[in-house]
Motif scaffolding. Structure first.
Motif, PDB file in Angstrom:
ATOM      1  N   PHE A 111      -6.885   8.258  -1.794  1.00 50.67           N
ATOM      2  CA  PHE A 111      -6.003   7.207  -1.294  1.00 50.67           C
ATOM      3  C   PHE A 111      -6.736   6.182  -0.440  1.00 50.67           C
ATOM      4  N   GLY A 112      -7.961   6.460  -0.094  1.00 51.01           N
ATOM      5  CA  GLY A 112      -8.670   5.545   0.788  1.00 51.01           C
ATOM      6  C   GLY A 112      -8.927   6.174   2.140  1.00 51.01           C
ATOM      7  N   PRO A 113      -9.738   5.532   2.966  1.00 50.61           N
ATOM      8  CA  PRO A 113     -10.196   6.131   4.225  1.00 50.61           C
ATOM      9  C   PRO A 113      -9.118   6.297   5.287  1.00 50.61           C
ATOM     10  N   ASP A 114      -8.017   5.555   5.209  1.00 49.27           N
ATOM     11  CA  ASP A 114      -7.007   5.615   6.271  1.00 49.27           C
ATOM     12  C   ASP A 114      -5.915   6.638   6.008  1.00 49.27           C
ATOM     13  N   ALA A 115      -5.926   7.260   4.853  1.00 50.51           N
ATOM     14  CA  ALA A 115      -4.824   8.149   4.477  1.00 50.51           C
ATOM     15  C   ALA A 115      -4.708   9.332   5.418  1.00 50.51           C
ATOM     16  N   TYR A 116      -5.820   9.997   5.694  1.00 53.63           N
ATOM     17  CA  TYR A 116      -5.778  11.203   6.504  1.00 53.63           C
ATOM     18  C   TYR A 116      -5.256  10.906   7.899  1.00 53.63           C
ATOM     19  N   ARG A 117      -5.756   9.825   8.501  1.00 53.16           N
ATOM     20  CA  ARG A 117      -5.324   9.456   9.858  1.00 53.16           C
ATOM     21  C   ARG A 117      -3.847   9.086   9.880  1.00 53.16           C
ATOM     22  N   THR A 118      -3.400   8.373   8.864  1.00 53.01           N
ATOM     23  CA  THR A 118      -2.016   7.902   8.834  1.00 53.01           C
ATOM     24  C   THR A 118      -1.031   9.054   8.662  1.00 53.01           C
ATOM     25  N   TRP A 119      -1.367  10.005   7.813  1.00 54.28           N
ATOM     26  CA  TRP A 119      -0.415  11.055   7.460  1.00 54.28           C
ATOM     27  C   TRP A 119      -0.663  12.395   8.137  1.00 54.28           C
ATOM     28  N   TRP A 120      -1.735  12.521   8.920  1.00 50.47           N
ATOM     29  CA  TRP A 120      -2.012  13.801   9.562  1.00 50.47           C
ATOM     30  C   TRP A 120      -0.855  14.303  10.438  1.00 50.47           C
ATOM     31  N   GLY A 165      -5.089  22.194  -0.925  1.00 55.43           N
ATOM     32  CA  GLY A 165      -5.291  21.309  -2.067  1.00 55.43           C
ATOM     33  C   GLY A 165      -4.610  19.969  -1.878  1.00 55.43           C
ATOM     34  N   VAL A 166      -3.352  19.995  -1.421  1.00 53.16           N
ATOM     35  CA  VAL A 166      -2.626  18.738  -1.210  1.00 53.16           C
ATOM     36  C   VAL A 166      -3.299  17.914  -0.115  1.00 53.16           C
ATOM     37  N   VAL A 167      -3.658  18.559   0.986  1.00 54.85           N
ATOM     38  CA  VAL A 167      -4.274  17.831   2.099  1.00 54.85           C
ATOM     39  C   VAL A 167      -5.616  17.243   1.693  1.00 54.85           C
ATOM     40  N   SER A 168      -6.305  17.900   0.760  1.00 59.64           N
ATOM     41  CA  SER A 168      -7.601  17.376   0.314  1.00 59.64           C
ATOM     42  C   SER A 168      -7.461  15.998  -0.325  1.00 59.64           C
ATOM     43  N   LEU A 169      -6.291  15.710  -0.888  1.00 59.70           N
ATOM     44  CA  LEU A 169      -6.083  14.383  -1.482  1.00 59.70           C
ATOM     45  C   LEU A 169      -6.058  13.307  -0.401  1.00 59.70           C
ATOM     46  N   PHE A 170      -5.518  13.657   0.764  1.00 61.75           N
ATOM     47  CA  PHE A 170      -5.485  12.702   1.880  1.00 61.75           C
ATOM     48  C   PHE A 170      -6.853  12.592   2.545  1.00 61.75           C
ATOM     49  N   ASN A 171      -7.631  13.645   2.477  1.00 61.71           N
ATOM     50  CA  ASN A 171      -8.907  13.695   3.184  1.00 61.71           C
ATOM     51  C   ASN A 171     -10.067  13.382   2.254  1.00 61.71           C
ATOM     52  N   SER A 172      -9.809  12.552   1.245  1.00 63.05           N
ATOM     53  CA  SER A 172     -10.851  12.160   0.298  1.00 63.05           C
ATOM     54  C   SER A 172     -10.649  10.690  -0.026  1.00 63.05           C
ATOM     55  N   ASP A 173     -11.380  10.202  -1.026  1.00 62.36           N
ATOM     56  CA  ASP A 173     -11.229   8.798  -1.402  1.00 62.36           C
ATOM     57  C   ASP A 173     -10.090   8.598  -2.379  1.00 62.36           C
ATOM     58  N   ASN A 191       0.854  -1.178   0.000  1.00 58.19           N
ATOM     59  CA  ASN A 191       0.000   0.000   0.000  1.00 58.19           C
ATOM     60  C   ASN A 191       0.894   1.232   0.000  1.00 58.19           C
ATOM     61  N   PRO A 192       0.775   2.149  -0.965  1.00 59.97           N
ATOM     62  CA  PRO A 192       1.657   3.319  -0.994  1.00 59.97           C
ATOM     63  C   PRO A 192       1.513   4.221   0.213  1.00 59.97           C
ATOM     64  N   LEU A 193       0.480   3.998   1.030  1.00 59.09           N
ATOM     65  CA  LEU A 193       0.353   4.787   2.248  1.00 59.09           C
ATOM     66  C   LEU A 193       1.282   4.286   3.333  1.00 59.09           C
ATOM     67  N   GLY A 194       1.903   3.149   3.125  1.00 60.01           N
ATOM     68  CA  GLY A 194       2.784   2.605   4.149  1.00 60.01           C
ATOM     69  C   GLY A 194       2.032   1.814   5.198  1.00 60.01           C
ATOM     70  N   GLY A 195       0.738   1.571   4.994  1.00 56.55           N
ATOM     71  CA  GLY A 195      -0.060   0.827   5.951  1.00 56.55           C
ATOM     72  C   GLY A 195      -0.149  -0.636   5.573  1.00 56.55           C
TER      73      GLY A 195
END
Length: 537
Positions: A447-456, A437-445, A334-338
Motif C-alpha cells: 500500500f505504500g510507506p504510510d500504510a502501517y503508520r496510518t492503520w497501526w 499475514g494481514v498486517v504484513s500487507l500494511f508493513n510492506s510496499d 488514496n484507499p488508505l484514507g490519507g
C-alpha cells in the motif's frame, strides 16, 4: 472332417456338475469342479442336493448355473430350505468349510476398504466431537445421525465425512501421504456430487443432507488452511500502485487472503436460505442451528463500542468515492484514507462517480461487519467468531477482493478473535498466522510507506492477541479480561437473557426468511476446491 471322439457319459457324477452340464471327474469326497469353484459338493454334503432341488423348485425357469452359493447375500435373501430328512441345524449349517470369501467389487482394493473403515472409525470416535465444542448437545447428531444419513444414499455426505476425517488424521501425521491423497480425493468427490445434486434441485428428500454436507465443506475449507505454507504467492496478479500509478506484480511471499473461508461459509448460508421451507421441518437441522449463539447486533458506531474505531473516517472515505469525476490529480482518492495520490489522466477520464447504491452498500457492509465483531468479541468461546465469514455481506467480500485497507483491518480483528478457539485442531495457530499475514500487507510496499503508520492504531489489538501466549490456551481457558477487553462469561449472561426474549437462532432465520420471501433465491454456488499438496504440510 475327423471322426468325433468317443464320449462316455457320466451317470454317477455330482448333481451340481449335472445341472451345469459339465463333465464331473467323480472324485470323492469333493469333485474337482466343486473344489475349483469353491462350492459345496453333494458327494461331501448331501444336504447340498436338497438346496439345489429347493432352488430349482422356487424358480424353475432360472438356470441352476445362476444360483450363487458362495455369496452371503444369497443366503440372507432366502431362508434355508427345510426338506424331509434334513434337520434345521443341517439346513442352516455352512455348506462348505471354510466358508467362501465374500465377493467384493474388483475395482475397490482391500487397502482402500481398510482406509475407509479407518476414516469412518476416526470420525465417529474423535472428529465429530471437534464440531460440537460449543454445543455438546449436538454430538449425537454428528456422531450417529449424520453417518446414518450418508449410509442411506447421500454419497456427497459420505465423501465429506471421509475427507474431514482424513484431514483430522493428517493433522496428527502430516507426513502420511496416504492421508494427504485421501483428504484431497474424497473432498473433490464430495464437491462433484454436491454440485450435481444442487444442479438437479433442492427438495424435501435432499435438503437435510445438502445442509450437512455444506457444513462439512466449510469445516474442511477452514482446516485445509492449517497445512498451507505461512507465505503464499498471489499467482500472476498485477495491480496499480496507488502512490505512483504504475503497474506492479506481486511476487513470492505475498500474503493471500483465504477467500475459500468466505465462499464455503457463505455456501452454508445460501443453502439454508434456499431450502428453509424444508429445513424448518427437520429436527436434525433445527437442533444444529439452535445450538448456535443468536446474532444480537448493535449498529451503534463510535468509540463506545469495542471495534467502533474501525469505522473512523468512513464518511470521508465514502464521500471521496462518489464526490468527483474531474481529471485533476487532487480529486483522486488514496484507499488508505490519507493524502490524495496522483493518477494518470487516462484513468481519471475513465472514472465515473460511484453510484449511490454502491456507496450505501459499502457503508452497510462495513457497519454490519463491525457489528458482528462487537457481538462475537463478547462470547468468542461459543464459536461466535465463526459467524463472521458466514454473515458478512457480498459487498464486504468485494471490498476484501479490492484490498481496501479498512476491510483488511476488520479482517485482522476477525482472525484475532479465533485466538479464543486455539485449542481446536482445525483452528490451532490460525489467529497468529492470519493476523501476521494481514498486517504484513500494511508493513510492506503493498500500500505504500504510510500504510502501517496510518492503520497501526486499528491493528494493535489484533496483533497483541495474535501474539499472546499462556499455557491455559491449550486447554481452552479464557484470555484474561484485561488482555481480551471483555469478560466472556459476564457478557454471556447478558446475551443469554436477550436470547430468551428474542427466541433461538431458528427464530432469527424465520424472520430473515419472511423479509426475503419476495426475493427469488438463486442456487447456492459450490466453493472452489484447491487441493493442498503434501509438500505444503
Amino acid at each position: 472332417m475327423p471322426p468325433r471322439r468317443s464320449h462316455k457319459k457320466s451317470r454317477t457324477g455330482c448333481r451340481r456338475c449335472k445341472s451345469r452340464k459339465i463333465k464331473c471327474d467323480e472324485v470323492h469326497p469333493r469333485c474337482g469342479n466343486c473344489v475349483k469353484h469353491g462350492v459345496a459338493c453333494d458327494f461331501e454334503h448331501p444336504e447340498a442336493l436338497a438346496e439345489l432341488q429347493a432352488a430349482a423348485a422356487e424358480s424353475p425357469s432360472t438356470p441352476a448355473t445362476t444360483v450363487n452359493f458362495g455369496s452371503p447375500s444369497s443366503h440372507a435373501a432366502r431362508p434355508a430350505p427345510v426338506t424331509p430328512g434334513v434337520s434345521h441345524a443341517a439346513a442352516a449349517a455352512p455348506l462348505c468349510r471354510p466358508p467362501p470369501a465374500p465377493t467384493f467389487s474388483q475395482t475397490t482394493p482391500p487397502s482402500q476398504r481398510l482406509l475407509e473403515l479407518r476414516l469412518m472409525h476416526h470420525y465417529t470416535a474423535m472428529t465429530c466431537k471437534t464440531f460440537t465444542f460449543t454445543a455438546p448437545v449436538t454430538e449425537d447428531i454428528w456422531k450417529i445421525t449424520v453417518p446414518n444419513l450418508a449410509f442411506s444414499g447421500s454419497q456427497h455426505l459420505a465423501d465429506a465425512i471421509l475427507a474431514v476425517a482424513a484431514l483430522h488424521l493428517r493433522s496428527m501425521a502430516p507426513d502420511d501421504k496416504e492421508l494427504v491423497r485421501a483428504s484431497h480425493a474424497y473432498m473433490a468427490a464430495s464437491l462433484a456430487e454436491y454440485s450435481a445434486a444442487l444442479t438437479k434441485g433442492i427438495d424435501h428428500t435432499n435438503a437435510e443432507s445438502l445442509f450437512l454436507t455444506s457444513a462439512l465443506i466449510a469445516f474442511q475449507s477452514t482446516a485445509t488452511r492449517v497445512f498451507m505454507k505461512d507465505e503464499v504467492m498471489v499467482d500472476g496478479e498485477n495491480d496499480i500502485d496507488t502512490n505512483t500509478g504504475r503497474q506492479r506484480h506481486h511476487g513470492s511471499g505475498v500474503y493471500a487472503i483465504p477467500f475459500s473461508w468466505f465462499h464455503s461459509f457463505q455456501g452454508v448460508k445460501a443453502i439454508t436460505a434456499a431450502s428453509w421451507q424444508y429445513l424448518r421441518a427437520s429436527s436434525v437441522v433445527t437442533r444444529v442451528i439452535n445450538s448456535q449463539a443468536v446474532l444480537q447486533l448493535d449498529f451503534t458506531a463510535g468509540p463506545e463500542t469495542f471495534f467502533g474505531h474501525l469505522l473512523e473516517g468512513l464518511d470521508e472515505e465514502l464521500a471521496a468515492m462518489g464526490g468527483n469525476d474531474d481529471t485533476s490529480a487532487a480529486a483522486s482518492t488514496n484507499p488508505l484514507g490519507g493524502a490524495a495520490a496522483p493518477v494518470p489522466s487516462a484513468e481519471c477520464q475513465q472514472r465515473k462517480p460511484a453510484a449511490a447504491e454502491v456507496i450505501n452498500a459499502t457503508r452497510q457492509a462495513y457497519q454490519h461487519a463491525v457489528a458482528v465483531l462487537n457481538w462475537a468479541h463478547k462470547i468468542p468461546h461459543k464459536g461466535a467468531p465463526l459467524a463472521f465469514p458466514a454473515t458478512v455481506s457480498r459487498r464486504f467480500i468485494e471490498l476484501l477482493e479490492e484490498r481496501r485497507p479498512r476491510a483488511l483491518a476488520i479482517l485482522a480483528c476477525f482472525f484475532a478473535l479465533l485466538k479464543s478457539m486455539d485449542s481446536i485442531w482445525w483452528l490451532q495457530g490460525m489467529a497468529r498466522r492470519e493476523v501476521l499475514g494481514v498486517v504484513s500487507l500494511f508493513n510492506s510496499d503493498f500500500f505504500g510507506p504510510d500504510a502501517y503508520r496510518t492503520w497501526w492504531p486499528h491493528l494493535e489489538w489484533a496483533m497483541r492477541i495474535a501474539l499472546y501466549e499462556h499455557p491455559g490456551l491449550e486447554t481452552g481457558e479464557p484470555i484474561p479480561p484485561e488482555v481480551w477487553g471483555a469478560d466472556w462469561y459476564a457478557e454471556e449472561r447478558v446475551l443469554a437473557e436477550g436470547q430468551e426474549r428474542h427466541g433461538g437462532y431458528v427464530r432469527h432465520i424465520e424472520l430473515l426468511s419472511q423479509m426475503a420471501s419476495n426475493t427469488v433465491q438463486s442456487t447456492p454456488s459450490v466453493p472452489e476446491f484447491v487441493p493442498v499438496t503434501g509438500t505444503q504440510s
